[in-house]
Design an enzyme around this catalytic site. Structure first.
Site, mmCIF file in Angstrom:
data_model
loop_
_atom_site.group_PDB
_atom_site.id
_atom_site.type_symbol
_atom_site.label_atom_id
_atom_site.label_comp_id
_atom_site.label_asym_id
_atom_site.label_seq_id
_atom_site.Cartn_x
_atom_site.Cartn_y
_atom_site.Cartn_z
ATOM 1 N NE ARG B 122 -15.917 20.576 39.568
ATOM 2 C CZ ARG B 122 -16.157 19.527 38.791
ATOM 3 N NH1 ARG B 122 -15.721 18.335 39.139
ATOM 4 N NH2 ARG B 122 -16.867 19.669 37.699
ATOM 5 C CD GLN B 127 -22.215 23.059 45.571
ATOM 6 O OE1 GLN B 127 -23.150 23.620 46.130
ATOM 7 N NE2 GLN B 127 -22.018 21.758 45.628
ATOM 8 C CG ASP B 130 -18.531 23.922 38.756
ATOM 9 O OD1 ASP B 130 -18.055 23.975 37.594
ATOM 10 O OD2 ASP B 130 -18.350 22.968 39.523
ATOM 11 C CB SER B 133 -21.029 21.477 38.035
ATOM 12 O OG SER B 133 -19.919 20.967 38.725
ATOM 13 C CE1 TYR B 228 -12.913 17.112 35.677
ATOM 14 C CE2 TYR B 228 -12.505 18.886 37.252
ATOM 15 C CZ TYR B 228 -13.115 18.413 36.099
ATOM 16 O OH TYR B 228 -13.947 19.228 35.388
#
Lengths: 380, 380
Positions: B122, B127, B130, B133, B228
């Site tokens: 991350r 990005q 990902d 996400s 997380y």
């Protein structure tokens, strides 16, 4: 006063609504009524018997209907049901009399005074008794939730690191109470919304909700009585169909809400128009119980066409948000019945000259009394 | 360059997503790849074969996998599937390796270079690659649509002539990507939203979406790696449970989204808490595939408890908005694979020292190479 109200559990298994709420029970008791609610009547509307008891009701059984001076219901009682009612009892429900004249005659024969709540005039005084509006409002909301649940994309535009999900295009046909709430809900969810209506006055309301109003030039205005539309001429229908045909092919979700009182729902979307839509598109037909606005819609089903369009034809859409729908419906009935109570003497006192009574009374004293409903007992 | 990409139709029938979109096909072709998409691979994501062809792909069959230099997938290939792949092929998918070490060993044995997209770090550079996400974002949206569809009331406050329908109270547990989108969607629909998270930094994001952040005093912050949360201490768990127990009994809808990488989902909602909720309340457990945040949740089912609470445990929630999910997932895969292409020579060129490659590569050259995944071929 000892006069009593009975609220049955609806016989129709698809009907999860109930005609009283703890709030209206309390108020009826305040007016002097004894209130009996059939066991589990509120179960599907999330009102447990204990709540009705706490509000002052007794929990009873179906046969208690025979002792009641007033029966409050969602659906028209069946001939078998109405036979068990007391002669002279007032029955308030959504009677759906057109095409069901035999059942209306049975209510007359049973000697009950039946009121069709859906005939309530659309005047200021009766706004709070208007079951069509209160239920259509929820149906419009639910139509968009049902569409979003069937739809295989997100409704709002989403800008993410992996690219942009475009906003869904939602087209609402018919901008009455249901249509306006559908527009509002789709807008809340971030969709790009357009709407059409044959009543020119709807345009401003549509725009105030952030949607674009589209209407054909050929059709100046087709406002009818009571806020509904009149039926269109053939020429107007053609112009409207052309407008819709152009527009609908580009839409992701279509919600149709067009009803004409006492007539079958107008056909707004043809099979060819459905065929022009992209696979994965959704049509929700809120008029499906009245024959449908959409060719190919089936009452009680979600139909997937050969080109992958889903036509959603749920029955009793307000009943899909039963807990909210019951609270509002109960309030509508309370407000109307309250006008038929002499509050000093604490007895029922129906004023036959009251315009609300005149507009809604279907049967009285053994006869069908409403001018719009054919008395099948009489020769035509 | 003659190097080729194959995109199979997923074997898992619950998987409606596809690993390429017309847009990414076009771009892969632009990089010099031949792209073959298995017949009907995009069907459930609303991408017909003709669209892939128009973008420059060929439509093929499952056995074409054996000729491909790259296989792009949603789910980890089965041992039977991976045997048909070419030795040395790159395989990009959501590999879900924990607990599936045998399948990982099979990929090693087949000689493919497998990348677990969910291990993408991350960091800013990654990005756009990902998948967690991009898919969690859609899952968060869909969780609220699913809740609204199950819920027997309207979510927004509605002020009507027949009274006011109160706004639903929605509580979102875990304010990561999915949780934040759930908050945003519930707010769009007019709900009163509260949220909790064990990471203190989430508070500001929650508030910026118009929701109230609640967090226990005993728990200052439990941020872990990669955005997380870390696992809580027993004392922290107890304090958190007390907070939740108080709050949850007043909620109409609860959405749980808590995951800890590589471990079972934390249990946030006990059976007693479920029991404290009103009949008709809805819980959506987005962690149900990882063991669930909610006691009594069942993967793939909507459970109704004795007290009338519905616990929604749909599998593959992003797949419930497959058309949107596929577009974003495809873009994630494209962006990562693009980093492994030498654009001048137009050939695949995997840089074993690249931090993204290091973080995601599971198997290479016949061996399991990821430090977090046990090589079952080796003695422990």
């Amino acid at each position: 006063m000892g006069q009593s109200i009975f609220v049955p559990k609806e016989i129709d298994v698809t009907e999860g609504r109930v005609a009283v709420s703890p709030e209206t029970v309390k108020r009826f008791v305040g007016l002097g009524f004894d209130v009996v609610v059939e066991k589990n009547a509120g179960e599907q509307s999330r009102i447990v018997d204990a709540e009705f008891e706490k509000a002052g009701a007794k929990i009873g059984k179906a046969s208690d209907a025979g002792k009641a001076d007033v029966v409050l219901k969602l659906r028209r009682p069946t001939p078998a049901e109405v036979k068990t009612y007391k002669k002279g009892a007032l029955v308030l429900a959504s009677m759906d009399p057109y095409g069901n004249e035999g059942d209306v005659a049975a209510m007359a024969a049973a000697g009950v005074t039946a009121f069709a709540m859906e005939f309530m005039p659309r005047i200021t005084r009766a706004q709070s008794m208007d079951v069509l509006s209160s239920q259509a409002n929820l149906a419009g909301y639910r139509a968009v939730i049902d569409a979003a649940a069937e739809y295989d994309r997100a409704l709002p535009m989403m800008m993410t690191a992996a690219g942009t999900v475009p906003a869904a295009k939602v087209f609402v046909m018919g901008a009455g109470v249901a249509g306006l709430q559908a527009i509002a809900t789709a807008r809340r969810l971030g969709a790009v919304v357009t709407a059409t209506d044959v009543r020119a006055a709807a345009g401003e309301q549509v725009q105030s909700l952030g949607a674009k109003f589209i209407m054909t030039e050929a059709l100046k205005d087709a406002s009818g009585e009571g806020g509904y539309a009149r039926e269109l001429t053939d020429e107007e229908k053609k112009a409207q169909a052309e407008l819709v045909a152009d527009h609908i092919a580009k839409q992701d979700i279509v919600v149709t809400t067009a009803l004409i009182p006492g007539r079958p729902a107008p056909r707004l979307v043809s099979a060819d128009m459905v065929k022009s839509m992209k696979p994965g598109s959704i049509i929700v037909d809120l008029a499906v119980e009245r024959g449908g606005n959409v060719e190919g819609a089936k009452a009680g089903e979600v139909v997937t066409t050969a080109n992958g369009v889903k036509i959603v034809g749920h029955l009793n859409v307000p009943g899909r948000v039963a807990a909210s729908a019951s609270l509002l419906y109960a309030k509508n009935l309370y407000t109307f019945l309250e006008t038929m109570v002499d509050k000093e003497k604490k007895v029922l006192a129906v004023d036959m000259e009251d315009e609300l009574v005149k507009a809604t009374m279907l049967t009285h004293d053994g006869k069908v009394v409403h001018p719009n409903v054919v008395d099948t007992a009489k020769p035509a």
